[in-house]
Design an enzyme around this catalytic site. Sequence first.
Site, PDB file in Angstrom:
ATOM      1  CG  ASP A  32       1.795  11.440   4.130  1.00  0.00           C
ATOM      2  OD1 ASP A  32       1.895  10.899   5.241  1.00  0.00           O
ATOM      3  OD2 ASP A  32       1.524  10.798   3.083  1.00  0.00           O
ATOM      4  CG  ASN A  33       3.795  10.136  -1.072  1.00  0.00           C
ATOM      5  OD1 ASN A  33       3.227   9.594  -0.122  1.00  0.00           O
ATOM      6  ND2 ASN A  33       4.514   9.460  -1.949  1.00  0.00           N
ATOM      7  CB  THR A  36      -0.365   4.071   2.584  1.00  0.00           C
ATOM      8  OG1 THR A  36       0.817   4.602   3.202  1.00  0.00           O
ATOM      9  CG2 THR A  36       0.020   3.038   1.547  1.00  0.00           C
ATOM     10  CE1 TYR A 144       8.095  -1.251   5.306  1.00  0.00           C
ATOM     11  CE2 TYR A 144       8.439  -3.361   6.407  1.00  0.00           C
ATOM     12  CZ  TYR A 144       8.035  -2.030   6.450  1.00  0.00           C
ATOM     13  OH  TYR A 144       7.600  -1.486   7.641  1.00  0.00           O
TER      14      TYR A 144
END
Length: 313
Positions: A32-33, A36, A144
């Site tokens: 994960d970065n 969010t 998106y």
Amino acid sequence: MKRILITGGAGFIGSHLCEKLLNDGNEVICIDNYFTGSKKNIVHLLDNPYFELIRHDIAHPYFIEVDYIYNLACPASPVHYQYNPIKTIKTSVMGAINMLGLAKRIKAKILQASTSEVYGDPLLHPQPEHYWGNANPIGLRSCYDEGKRCAESLFMNYQKQNNVKIKIIRIFNTYGPKMHPNDGRVVSNFIVQALKGEPITIFGDGTQTRSFQYVDDLITAMMKTMETADDFVGPINIGNPNEFSMLQLAQEVIDLTGTKSKIVYKPLSADDPLQRCPDISLAKKILDWQPKIELREGLSKTIEYFEKELINV
Ligand code: NAD
Ligand code: UDP
């Protein structure tokens, strides 16, 4: 025991998936970065020797040996995916290329978390998988919608051209504990507003509809899809077919929380779909699955979670 990579594992859905797969005796690697997602969602798993956490952005390649990949990394709330639309496209498209390249190289099975947004503002109701949708390729949501549509195309073509074992699920609106209080999606917004006694913000006149799925039902369906025979690739709709208007949702939240908050109306953003509801015949047939948790029960569990969260803030 399988070695399983979950991209976006520190996010709302990913953190539930990490927990369930670990509890079932698998080894889980979470990438994960933290755009969010949050370490807070998975901090309780860090003591587990079968859990690994890696800070990495999937728009860049990553190499690791695993059996399965669940590709969830991508902001899902309109507020967050529209914050940096180019980055959203890069995450969906380059992330898919990187993860599919990895799957091809190590012969892993890979599942794509696609979305009901591929149907755009649908003209067919409820939406079956064979419907091609009504998406605006240049609108506010296109980073998106089109990113996810391109990712589906990449998945299908890696399967056809390179025999990569793929699965595509189209997830409809999902909610539950571990959504971020500032996530911006409607269920968490309404609950947080109700609990804080703030006005409940309905965008538009509130007659637009969504079909809300509790996260536990989704996790069951995701794992079932991963275990389907290799010749089943999807796409397959995963959602709860009970449809509610945003006004009905607001009323349920008001009833369940007993809040004194009043409803306020704000402008509807461009291309906001008017109606959305999954046709889940395929999921019933292929997965022998249908959602078990209905809106009131799921909302109660989610309200309980946010009550504790808001006290701890
Ligand atoms: P979320 O925003 O809580 O989780 C997304 C996770 O991906 C976060 O932890 C975020 O930090 C991480 N991420 C984002 N960009 C990244 C990158 N470039 N590299 C690495 N990590 C990155 O959202 P969610 O609701 O848990 O959604 C998870 C997935 O499911 C998304 O792909 C979303 O499109 C899909 N989905 C969700 C819903 C829903 O209603 N929740 C509906 C349809 C599809
Ligand atoms: N919405 C709303 N108030 C909010 C947040 C969202 O009325 O505070 C509406 C939004 O306009 C949309 C629906 O709720 O019609 C679902 O929005 P969400 O962002 O949760 O997900 P979407 O399905 O649009 O991606």
